[in-house]
Design an enzyme around this catalytic site. Sequence first.
Site, PDB file in Angstrom:
ATOM      1  N   GLY A 114      11.984   5.880  -8.067  1.00 43.17           N
ATOM      2  CA  GLY A 114      13.226   6.644  -7.952  1.00 43.17           C
ATOM      3  C   GLY A 114      13.425   7.166  -6.553  1.00 43.17           C
ATOM      4  O   GLY A 114      14.038   8.215  -6.340  1.00 43.17           O
ATOM      5  N   ALA A 115      12.931   6.398  -5.569  1.00 45.56           N
ATOM      6  CA  ALA A 115      12.883   6.870  -4.189  1.00 45.56           C
ATOM      7  C   ALA A 115      14.251   7.032  -3.543  1.00 45.56           C
ATOM      8  O   ALA A 115      14.377   7.729  -2.532  1.00 45.56           O
ATOM      9  CB  ALA A 115      12.028   5.916  -3.343  1.00 45.56           C
ATOM     10  N   LEU A 116      15.281   6.415  -4.095  1.00 47.89           N
ATOM     11  CA  LEU A 116      16.615   6.555  -3.519  1.00 47.89           C
ATOM     12  C   LEU A 116      17.415   7.698  -4.145  1.00 47.89           C
ATOM     13  O   LEU A 116      18.512   8.016  -3.677  1.00 47.89           O
ATOM     14  CB  LEU A 116      17.403   5.240  -3.660  1.00 47.89           C
ATOM     15  CG  LEU A 116      16.847   4.039  -2.902  1.00 47.89           C
ATOM     16  CD1 LEU A 116      17.756   2.825  -3.070  1.00 47.89           C
ATOM     17  CD2 LEU A 116      16.657   4.362  -1.420  1.00 47.89           C
ATOM     18  N   THR A 149      10.512  13.345 -14.371  1.00 48.58           N
ATOM     19  CA  THR A 149      11.695  12.932 -15.124  1.00 48.58           C
ATOM     20  C   THR A 149      11.629  13.519 -16.525  1.00 48.58           C
ATOM     21  O   THR A 149      10.601  13.431 -17.196  1.00 48.58           O
ATOM     22  CB  THR A 149      11.761  11.400 -15.221  1.00 48.58           C
ATOM     23  OG1 THR A 149      11.613  10.839 -13.923  1.00 48.58           O
ATOM     24  CG2 THR A 149      13.089  10.956 -15.813  1.00 48.58           C
ATOM     25  N   ALA A 184       5.566  17.351 -16.039  1.00 50.66           N
ATOM     26  CA  ALA A 184       6.055  18.724 -15.895  1.00 50.66           C
ATOM     27  C   ALA A 184       7.580  18.737 -15.889  1.00 50.66           C
ATOM     28  O   ALA A 184       8.196  17.985 -15.141  1.00 50.66           O
ATOM     29  CB  ALA A 184       5.520  19.359 -14.610  1.00 50.66           C
ATOM     30  N   ASN A 232       9.316  21.110 -14.745  1.00 46.75           N
ATOM     31  CA  ASN A 232       9.748  21.785 -13.516  1.00 46.75           C
ATOM     32  C   ASN A 232       8.531  21.960 -12.614  1.00 46.75           C
ATOM     33  O   ASN A 232       7.491  22.455 -13.059  1.00 46.75           O
ATOM     34  CB  ASN A 232      10.375  23.143 -13.848  1.00 46.75           C
ATOM     35  CG  ASN A 232      11.235  23.677 -12.722  1.00 46.75           C
ATOM     36  OD1 ASN A 232      10.832  23.684 -11.566  1.00 46.75           O
ATOM     37  ND2 ASN A 232      12.443  24.111 -13.052  1.00 46.75           N
ATOM     38  N   HIS A 252      22.823  23.732 -13.992  1.00 42.75           N
ATOM     39  CA  HIS A 252      22.426  22.666 -13.083  1.00 42.75           C
ATOM     40  C   HIS A 252      23.657  21.987 -12.504  1.00 42.75           C
ATOM     41  O   HIS A 252      24.776  22.193 -12.970  1.00 42.75           O
ATOM     42  CB  HIS A 252      21.558  21.628 -13.808  1.00 42.75           C
ATOM     43  CG  HIS A 252      20.159  22.085 -14.067  1.00 42.75           C
ATOM     44  ND1 HIS A 252      19.843  22.955 -15.094  1.00 42.75           N
ATOM     45  CD2 HIS A 252      18.989  21.810 -13.432  1.00 42.75           C
ATOM     46  CE1 HIS A 252      18.536  23.179 -15.083  1.00 42.75           C
ATOM     47  NE2 HIS A 252      17.997  22.499 -14.096  1.00 42.75           N
ATOM     48  N   LYS A 292      23.477  16.045 -13.487  1.00 39.21           N
ATOM     49  CA  LYS A 292      22.281  16.035 -14.342  1.00 39.21           C
ATOM     50  C   LYS A 292      22.649  15.421 -15.686  1.00 39.21           C
ATOM     51  O   LYS A 292      23.611  15.848 -16.330  1.00 39.21           O
ATOM     52  CB  LYS A 292      21.744  17.457 -14.524  1.00 39.21           C
ATOM     53  CG  LYS A 292      20.437  17.508 -15.302  1.00 39.21           C
ATOM     54  CD  LYS A 292      19.830  18.898 -15.252  1.00 39.21           C
ATOM     55  CE  LYS A 292      18.560  18.981 -16.092  1.00 39.21           C
ATOM     56  NZ  LYS A 292      17.522  18.033 -15.662  1.00 39.21           N
ATOM     57  N   GLY A 341      14.950  20.030 -19.324  1.00 43.76           N
ATOM     58  CA  GLY A 341      13.550  20.027 -19.740  1.00 43.76           C
ATOM     59  C   GLY A 341      12.892  21.384 -19.539  1.00 43.76           C
ATOM     60  O   GLY A 341      12.024  21.795 -20.319  1.00 43.76           O
TER      61      GLY A 341
END
Length: 244
Positions: free
Chosen positions: A12-14, A81, A104, A106, A134, A138, A144
Amino acid sequence: MVDHMLRVAVLGALGRMGATVCDAVREDPEVELVAALDADDSREAIIDAGADVCVDFTHPDSVRTNTAWLLKAGVHAVVGTTGLTDDDLDQLRALTGPANAVVAPNFAIGAVLMMELSRQVAAHMPHVEIIESHHDRKVDAPSGTALRTAKLIAEGRQQAIDVPGPDGHPARGQVTEDIPVHSVRLPGLVAHQEVVFGGLGQTLTIRHDSIDRTSFMPGVLLAVKEVPRRPGLTVGLEHLLFDS
């Protein structure tokens, strides 16, 4: 355990969070970014790069498949995620062994402290509602973080004497663990949550605000460095902060 500088890949680097993770890893002298992948890239590049740990900030529809693939491939997983169900977590826990995972909702240290404080307060002030806000992109609601907070509050409520029953009022948001959770999605927001407790003649509000995505990076880097020595599946950053 590894005997060299930790090699880190990012899925998910972009995306906004993924790009921030890449920058944080590049700036940390104790870890090395070896692969930055997005939706169109093959996960095999993670293996080719020799990654020890992979951080996933992708999409709820792909996170379970990604994490299962990483664990089967022997790559430690750090998952930010949201969207994993309890059944998903049980399945992933069964896949740990060659590799470990930290999941996690968060990674902001302040948010984790907010959740832990809420759990403690719930034993004494069990009447509570959660309001989370948010950015408008989102994809999940409630967040979460809100779901995890509700779960921890439910644990704290077990010690309370006067626990409220189900709420029959309309328009109270989604009810999770018998706790109303209200979700706000607006442009201009990043990640915000307040937990409002009510008691006889008083209220107590615990609020956390992430005003920039860099707020999550100390927690992400902590998880990256800890996951090789945390056997199995760890759910919640609080275990890395408070467990000895």
